[in-house]
Write a protein that holds these residues in place. Structure first.
Motif, PDB file in Angstrom:
ATOM      1  N   VAL A 140       0.868  -1.178   0.000  1.00  0.00           N
ATOM      2  CA  VAL A 140       0.000   0.000   0.000  1.00  0.00           C
ATOM      3  C   VAL A 140       0.904   1.226   0.000  1.00  0.00           C
ATOM      4  CG1 VAL A 140      -1.763   1.296   1.253  1.00  0.00           C
ATOM      5  CG2 VAL A 140      -1.814  -1.219   1.263  1.00  0.00           C
ATOM      6  N   SER A 141       0.735   2.080  -0.979  1.00  0.00           N
ATOM      7  CA  SER A 141       1.533   3.307  -1.051  1.00  0.00           C
ATOM      8  C   SER A 141       0.792   4.441  -0.354  1.00  0.00           C
ATOM      9  CB  SER A 141       1.809   3.683  -2.513  1.00  0.00           C
ATOM     10  OG  SER A 141       2.485   2.647  -3.184  1.00  0.00           O
ATOM     11  N   TRP A 142       1.576   5.398   0.153  1.00  0.00           N
ATOM     12  CA  TRP A 142       0.933   6.550   0.788  1.00  0.00           C
ATOM     13  C   TRP A 142       1.731   7.817   0.526  1.00  0.00           C
ATOM     14  CZ3 TRP A 142       3.607   9.360   4.491  1.00  0.00           C
ATOM     15  CH2 TRP A 142       4.719   8.730   5.054  1.00  0.00           C
ATOM     16  N   ASN A 143       1.027   8.909   0.582  1.00  0.00           N
ATOM     17  CA  ASN A 143       1.633  10.231   0.415  1.00  0.00           C
ATOM     18  C   ASN A 143       0.925  11.183   1.361  1.00  0.00           C
ATOM     19  OD1 ASN A 143       1.297  13.090  -0.964  1.00  0.00           O
ATOM     20  ND2 ASN A 143       3.249  12.243  -1.677  1.00  0.00           N
ATOM     21  N   ALA A 144       1.709  11.985   2.096  1.00  0.00           N
ATOM     22  CA  ALA A 144       1.129  12.933   3.048  1.00  0.00           C
ATOM     23  C   ALA A 144       1.555  14.342   2.686  1.00  0.00           C
ATOM     24  CB  ALA A 144       1.557  12.600   4.471  1.00  0.00           C
ATOM     25  N   THR A 145       0.569  15.246   2.582  1.00  0.00           N
ATOM     26  CA  THR A 145       0.845  16.669   2.393  1.00  0.00           C
ATOM     27  C   THR A 145       0.797  17.333   3.763  1.00  0.00           C
ATOM     28  OG1 THR A 145      -0.162  16.656   0.200  1.00  0.00           O
ATOM     29  CG2 THR A 145       0.144  18.799   1.266  1.00  0.00           C
ATOM     30  N   LEU A 146       1.933  17.916   4.173  1.00  0.00           N
ATOM     31  CA  LEU A 146       2.068  18.491   5.507  1.00  0.00           C
ATOM     32  C   LEU A 146       1.449  19.887   5.550  1.00  0.00           C
ATOM     33  CD1 LEU A 146       4.006  16.090   5.432  1.00  0.00           C
ATOM     34  CD2 LEU A 146       5.625  17.416   6.785  1.00  0.00           C
ATOM     35  N   PRO A 147       1.212  20.403   6.739  1.00  0.00           N
ATOM     36  CA  PRO A 147       0.591  21.734   6.852  1.00  0.00           C
ATOM     37  C   PRO A 147       1.364  22.843   6.152  1.00  0.00           C
ATOM     38  CG  PRO A 147       0.425  20.586   8.943  1.00  0.00           C
ATOM     39  CD  PRO A 147       1.275  19.732   8.066  1.00  0.00           C
ATOM     40  N   ASP A 148       2.700  22.709   6.026  1.00  0.00           N
ATOM     41  CA  ASP A 148       3.463  23.763   5.364  1.00  0.00           C
ATOM     42  C   ASP A 148       3.529  23.585   3.853  1.00  0.00           C
ATOM     43  OD1 ASP A 148       5.182  21.638   5.070  1.00  0.00           O
ATOM     44  OD2 ASP A 148       6.921  22.604   5.998  1.00  0.00           O
ATOM     45  N   GLY A 149       2.822  22.561   3.313  1.00  0.00           N
ATOM     46  CA  GLY A 149       2.770  22.353   1.871  1.00  0.00           C
ATOM     47  C   GLY A 149       3.767  21.349   1.351  1.00  0.00           C
ATOM     48  N   THR A 150       4.758  20.964   2.154  1.00  0.00           N
ATOM     49  CA  THR A 150       5.699  19.939   1.724  1.00  0.00           C
ATOM     50  C   THR A 150       5.034  18.569   1.824  1.00  0.00           C
ATOM     51  OG1 THR A 150       6.608  19.735   3.958  1.00  0.00           O
ATOM     52  CG2 THR A 150       7.661  21.316   2.476  1.00  0.00           C
ATOM     53  N   SER A 151       5.688  17.552   1.270  1.00  0.00           N
ATOM     54  CA  SER A 151       5.076  16.223   1.284  1.00  0.00           C
ATOM     55  C   SER A 151       6.110  15.163   1.615  1.00  0.00           C
ATOM     56  CB  SER A 151       4.416  15.919  -0.066  1.00  0.00           C
ATOM     57  OG  SER A 151       5.390  15.898  -1.101  1.00  0.00           O
ATOM     58  N   ILE A 152       5.610  14.056   2.123  1.00  0.00           N
ATOM     59  CA  ILE A 152       6.424  12.876   2.386  1.00  0.00           C
ATOM     60  C   ILE A 152       5.650  11.665   1.872  1.00  0.00           C
ATOM     61  CG2 ILE A 152       7.654  13.811   4.389  1.00  0.00           C
ATOM     62  CD1 ILE A 152       5.704  12.387   6.193  1.00  0.00           C
ATOM     63  N   ASP A 153       6.335  10.569   1.603  1.00  0.00           N
ATOM     64  CA  ASP A 153       5.634   9.385   1.102  1.00  0.00           C
ATOM     65  C   ASP A 153       6.341   8.133   1.575  1.00  0.00           C
ATOM     66  OD1 ASP A 153       7.830   8.837  -0.705  1.00  0.00           O
ATOM     67  OD2 ASP A 153       7.028  10.434  -1.976  1.00  0.00           O
ATOM     68  N   GLY A 154       5.699   6.991   1.318  1.00  0.00           N
ATOM     69  CA  GLY A 154       6.276   5.730   1.726  1.00  0.00           C
ATOM     70  C   GLY A 154       5.416   4.570   1.293  1.00  0.00           C
ATOM     71  N   ILE A 155       5.774   3.369   1.761  1.00  0.00           N
ATOM     72  CA  ILE A 155       5.079   2.137   1.394  1.00  0.00           C
ATOM     73  C   ILE A 155       4.813   1.319   2.643  1.00  0.00           C
ATOM     74  CG2 ILE A 155       5.326  -0.081   0.178  1.00  0.00           C
ATOM     75  CD1 ILE A 155       6.931   1.366  -1.951  1.00  0.00           C
ATOM     76  N   LEU A 156       3.611   0.765   2.728  1.00  0.00           N
ATOM     77  CA  LEU A 156       3.256  -0.187   3.776  1.00  0.00           C
ATOM     78  C   LEU A 156       3.308  -1.571   3.145  1.00  0.00           C
ATOM     79  CD1 LEU A 156       0.167   1.695   5.307  1.00  0.00           C
ATOM     80  CD2 LEU A 156       2.579   1.869   5.968  1.00  0.00           C
ATOM     81  N   SER A 157       4.240  -2.411   3.633  1.00  0.00           N
ATOM     82  CA  SER A 157       4.480  -3.700   2.986  1.00  0.00           C
ATOM     83  C   SER A 157       3.754  -4.837   3.699  1.00  0.00           C
ATOM     84  CB  SER A 157       5.984  -4.008   2.964  1.00  0.00           C
ATOM     85  OG  SER A 157       6.667  -3.011   2.238  1.00  0.00           O
ATOM     86  N   SER A 158       3.207  -5.750   2.892  1.00  0.00           N
ATOM     87  CA  SER A 158       2.695  -7.041   3.364  1.00  0.00           C
ATOM     88  C   SER A 158       1.818  -6.913   4.595  1.00  0.00           C
ATOM     89  CB  SER A 158       3.867  -7.983   3.654  1.00  0.00           C
ATOM     90  OG  SER A 158       4.647  -8.166   2.495  1.00  0.00           O
ATOM     91  N   LEU A 159       0.598  -6.447   4.392  1.00  0.00           N
ATOM     92  CA  LEU A 159      -0.356  -6.343   5.490  1.00  0.00           C
ATOM     93  C   LEU A 159      -0.701  -7.730   6.025  1.00  0.00           C
ATOM     94  CD1 LEU A 159      -0.610  -3.578   3.992  1.00  0.00           C
ATOM     95  CD2 LEU A 159      -3.008  -3.566   4.723  1.00  0.00           C
ATOM     96  N   LYS A 160      -0.734  -7.870   7.337  1.00  0.00           N
ATOM     97  CA  LYS A 160      -1.118  -9.131   7.945  1.00  0.00           C
ATOM     98  C   LYS A 160      -2.620  -9.116   8.199  1.00  0.00           C
ATOM     99  CE  LYS A 160       3.333 -10.033  10.169  1.00  0.00           C
ATOM    100  NZ  LYS A 160       4.031 -10.292  11.459  1.00  0.00           N
ATOM    101  N   ALA A 161      -3.300 -10.132   7.717  1.00  0.00           N
ATOM    102  CA  ALA A 161      -4.763 -10.235   7.868  1.00  0.00           C
ATOM    103  C   ALA A 161      -5.441  -8.989   7.327  1.00  0.00           C
ATOM    104  CB  ALA A 161      -5.146 -10.468   9.321  1.00  0.00           C
ATOM    105  N   SER A 162      -4.858  -8.396   6.291  1.00  0.00           N
ATOM    106  CA  SER A 162      -5.373  -7.228   5.573  1.00  0.00           C
ATOM    107  C   SER A 162      -5.419  -5.959   6.423  1.00  0.00           C
ATOM    108  CB  SER A 162      -6.783  -7.509   5.012  1.00  0.00           C
ATOM    109  OG  SER A 162      -7.762  -7.491   6.037  1.00  0.00           O
TER     110      SER A 162
END
Length: 793
Positions: free
Chosen positions: A53-75
């Protein structure tokens, strides 16, 4: 038959197939996250078929960060974004999650830190005391874990004010009152416009103010030597003025009856004492004073009360001040002996007033446990010369003592005089004269006998040899490899140095020369990771224990930094803990210090609870806001008992062994202790917020006073009036002559009074009841000898 199969396959390929899609469910763990809290989102994929599952977060100052959630257990999984208040990202976070073709967008709110600052004035004159009120919505009620707020003073050109130290305040309450002496600021800076910059986390508030230059200064100080008197007690009036412009003045006294009495007062010096032995003070009530001198005047008052009246318990509290001498040089240590007829719940408050009637910063002295105690204070080297006053307030009772400041300044030495110190020998001190410390957070002595000092303000580690000589230093602020952000504790081993890097939620390991090796403690798996590490310890098996201010558990790691287990809070009154400030080990056992509960908890390394000891207070087995603990090779446990301003030594059962220390900045004194360690020689190292480290010799050199039990019985009977003074003094002479207690033999002025002060009798009663220790009782006896009330043959 073949034609039918072919047509069926052909139709299957032409008809669109129905795909059963997935759905992302994302719910923040909280509606509103605290300013210093990690963000946690509960993620569930309905129709999860594997993958990331990929994710991206837009922070309050307008910058962004992102990442990946790997292999969810029991979804399902918990998405944790590691952050703290230093990032300044308060307000709305917009987080988007992607799985296959599904997108989920949620809003997460982080509460902002709100700071408001008000001053009592916009413009100040010489002699004023500026009062600043700071309010915030975010604080930690535990002073040991609270974040530090810094106040810096800058001139109108944006340059730091000359010779003005930054003020550092632990934010453990929503409203903070801080006072500043305008005269201290003006002693090294000109009149003009200034700015106070208040920094809390990465938030800065700019507060402008003005130091105004008055045309003239005609301040006069008028007061009685006490605020309250008994009927018919003789009153002393003190008048202090900055400049003699006339040889006389007029003192007016308005009695409670309404009668007005005036007296001509001869003025020959800056300090004038007037004994009102001809004034009738038999009437109960308020006596008003006014002194006219040239074109200036000032007012004051004192009160006469009857001790036998009901509801007069507070007023019956009496205090007296005795200074070790009447004249001091700037920079010299003034020693004030305070005596009281009874104990109150309040702290002692004291402050100084110079010859221009400018009152300086107030200092607090922890609740006294005996009827007499000493306050040592080093006058500043730029203390204004002339008649001055030491004010002392205890409960609602306030009094002062007059002294003179005159002569060349005394430059503080590396080994100032020790005043009334009875602890182990002080071997050396390390302070800002050797290293410009910002804020000493913790100390640790390696088996190589090197002292490692952790500075949380500068993110630096300074290394000293056993003689206190600086050998090397390293460290920098940041989140890269080898950098630190708000470090809280240090553990020095033979070849490794470990730092609890709270701001980056990790443990950072260096070699003894400061070379970065690796970091650990944050595997990305929530329950196995540190969030806000507060301390680190290691046992004989090489297992590391890390306490965490955000979790009710102690995390265990092996020598590779791999999580191997934990010690959890147990839901019983004696074994429960919410956060741990300090950890130490003995053999394979683990001892935890709970600052909030003033308690030490003893666990097996397997997590089994054995016992706890310690309660709030200042008794021999009690603690008050302790901050650090460490074992010595003799299996004694040394505790930095911060609010009691002492080192308390206990055995593994929690029984009292020894103690030493008082409040102050002198040798053998402490002010907000931050760290303690014991080296392989048995010497004890203690750091406090004054950015000073003191090294004490092993307590095996400290002699313990043991007084026969029959003396305690005599003391109780004497305090209750069952035996007379002569019988009690005879028992004390026996102790002295037999060498059971040792006090100096001195020549006594025969004009001295032989009456035993009431506080000595109070001390005897308190000692007999177990409210004070034997050393405090002996201190009272020493006073009787020094003043000639008991004469040693």
């Amino acid at each position: 038959m073949k034609i039918i199969i072919f047509l069926s396959l052909f139709l299957f390929l032409l008809i669109p197939q129905v795909a059963y899609g997935s759905e992302i469910i994302a719910e923040p763990e909280k509606i509103l996250f605290d300013p210093n809290e990690w963000i946690k989102v509960l993620i569930e994929i309905d129709g999860y078929s594997g993958g990331d599952v990929s994710w991206n977060a837009t922070l309050p100052d307008g910058t962004s960060i992102d990442g990946i959630l790997s292999s969810l257990k029991a979804s399902k999984t918990t998405h944790t974004i590691i952050r703290n208040a230093f990032d300044g990202q308060f307000g709305m976070w917009k987080i988007q999650y992607y799985y296959n073709d599904d997108v989920k967008i949620i809003d997460v709110n982080v509460e902002p830190i709100v700071i408001s600052i008000t001053t009592d004035k916009l413009s100040y004159l010489p002699g004023d005391t500026a009062t600043v009120q700071i309010s915030t919505n975010f604080y930690n009620p535990s002073a040991a874990k609270a974040e530090t707020m810094t106040i810096e003073i800058f001139d109108e050109d944006g340059l730091p004010a000359n010779l003005v130290n930054d003020v550092k305040i632990k934010v453990y309450q929503p409203v903070i009152i801080q006072q500043f002496s305008i005269n201290e600021l003006l002693s090294t800076n000109p009149f003009g416009v200034y700015r106070a910059i208040v920094t809390y986390y990465d938030i800065q508030i700019d507060v402008p103010f003005e130091l105004a230059n008055p045309d003239t200064d005609t301040s006069i100080f008028l007061s009685s030597n006490k605020k309250s008197y008994s009927p018919n007690e003789i009153v002393e009036i003190n008048i202090v003025m900055p400049e003699i412009i006339s040889n006389s003045g007029i003192l007016s006294i308005n009695l409670p009856s309404g009668q007005l009495i005036t007296k001509d007062v001869s003025i020959t010096s800056s300090l004038t004492r007037i004994i009102l032995d001809d004034i009738d003070t038999s009437k109960i009530g308020l006596y008003s004073l006014e002194f006219q001198y040239g074109t200036s005047s000032t007012i004051g008052s004192f009160e006469v009360f009857d001790e036998n009246l009901e509801n007069n318990d507070v007023s019956s509290l009496e205090i007296t001040i005795s200074l070790n001498k009447s004249q001091f040089r700037p920079g010299e240590t003034i020693q004030a002996t305070i005596s009281t007829n009874r104990l109150a719940e309040d702290q002692i408050i004291y402050w100084f007033e110079d010859s221009l009637a400018n009152q300086g910063q107030q200092f607090s002295f922890v609740n006294p446990t005996s009827g007499t105690f000493t306050i040592p204070h080093i006058l500043s080297v730029d203390f204004l010369q002339g008649p001055s006053k030491l004010h002392v307030k205890y409960g609602s009772t306030e009094t002062f003592a007059i002294f003179f400041v005159f002569g060349d300044a005394v430059i503080p030495s590396a080994t100032p005089e020790i005043i009334s110190y009875t602890g182990p020998e002080i071997l050396l001190t390390i302070d800002n004269s050797q290293v410009n410390f910002g804020n000493i957070a913790d100390i640790s002595v390696s088996s190589n006998l090197e002292l490692f000092v952790l500075d949380s303000d500068t993110s630096k580690i300074s290394v000293f040899d056993i003689e206190g000589n600086l050998k090397k230093s390293w460290g920098a602020f940041g989140n890269a490899d080898g950098q630190l952000n708000n470090p809280t504790s240090i553990l020095a081993e033979k070849s490794l140095v470990h730092i609890s890097d709270a701001g980056n939620s990790r443990i950072v390991t260096f070699d003894n020369d400061g070379n970065f090796l690796y970091d650990w403690g944050n595997s990305g798996i929530n329950y196995q990771s540190v969030q806000n590490p507060t301390d680190i310890a290691v046992d004989d098996l090489g297992v590391y224990y890390v306490s965490d201010g955000n979790q009710n558990k102690i995390l265990k790691f092996n020598s590779n930094g791999t999580y191997i287990g934990e010690i959890n809070s147990i839901l019983t009154a004696s074994a429960k803990f919410s956060s741990i400030e300090s950890i130490t080990t003995l053999d394979d056992d683990v001892f935890l210090l709970s600052t909030e509960n003033n308690r030490i908890l003893h666990f097996l390394n397997t997590g089994g609870f054995l016992k706890s000891f310690g309660t709030a207070g200042d008794g021999n087995k009690q603690l008050q806001n302790p901050t650090s603990l460490e074992f010595a090779d003799d299996n004694n446990l040394y505790v930095a008992d911060s609010q009691n301003n002492r080192v308390l030594v206990l055995n593994t059962a929690g029984e009292y062994v020894a103690k030493w220390g008082t409040f102050g900045n002198g040798l053998g004194q402490f002010n907000q202790m931050t760290g303690i360690d014991v080296d392989s020689n048995g010497d004890i190292w203690v750091a406090d917020s004054g950015n000073r480290i003191q090294k004490f010799a092993s307590i095996s050199n400290v002699e313990q006073t043991v007084i026969p039990e029959w003396i305690k019985s005599n003391s109780a009977w004497w305090a209750d009036g069952q035996i007379d003074d002569e019988t009690f003094v005879g028992a004390i002479k026996y102790l002295i002559n037999e060498g059971i207690i040792s006090v100096p033999k001195i020549i006594v002025d025969e004009s001295e009074s032989s009456e035993i002060p009431s506080w000595v009798k109070s001390n005897a009663g308190w000692w007999a009841d177990g409210q004070i220790d034997e050393q405090t009782f002996v201190d009272g006896i020493e006073f009787l000898v020094k003043t000639g009330i008991i004469q040693v043959n």
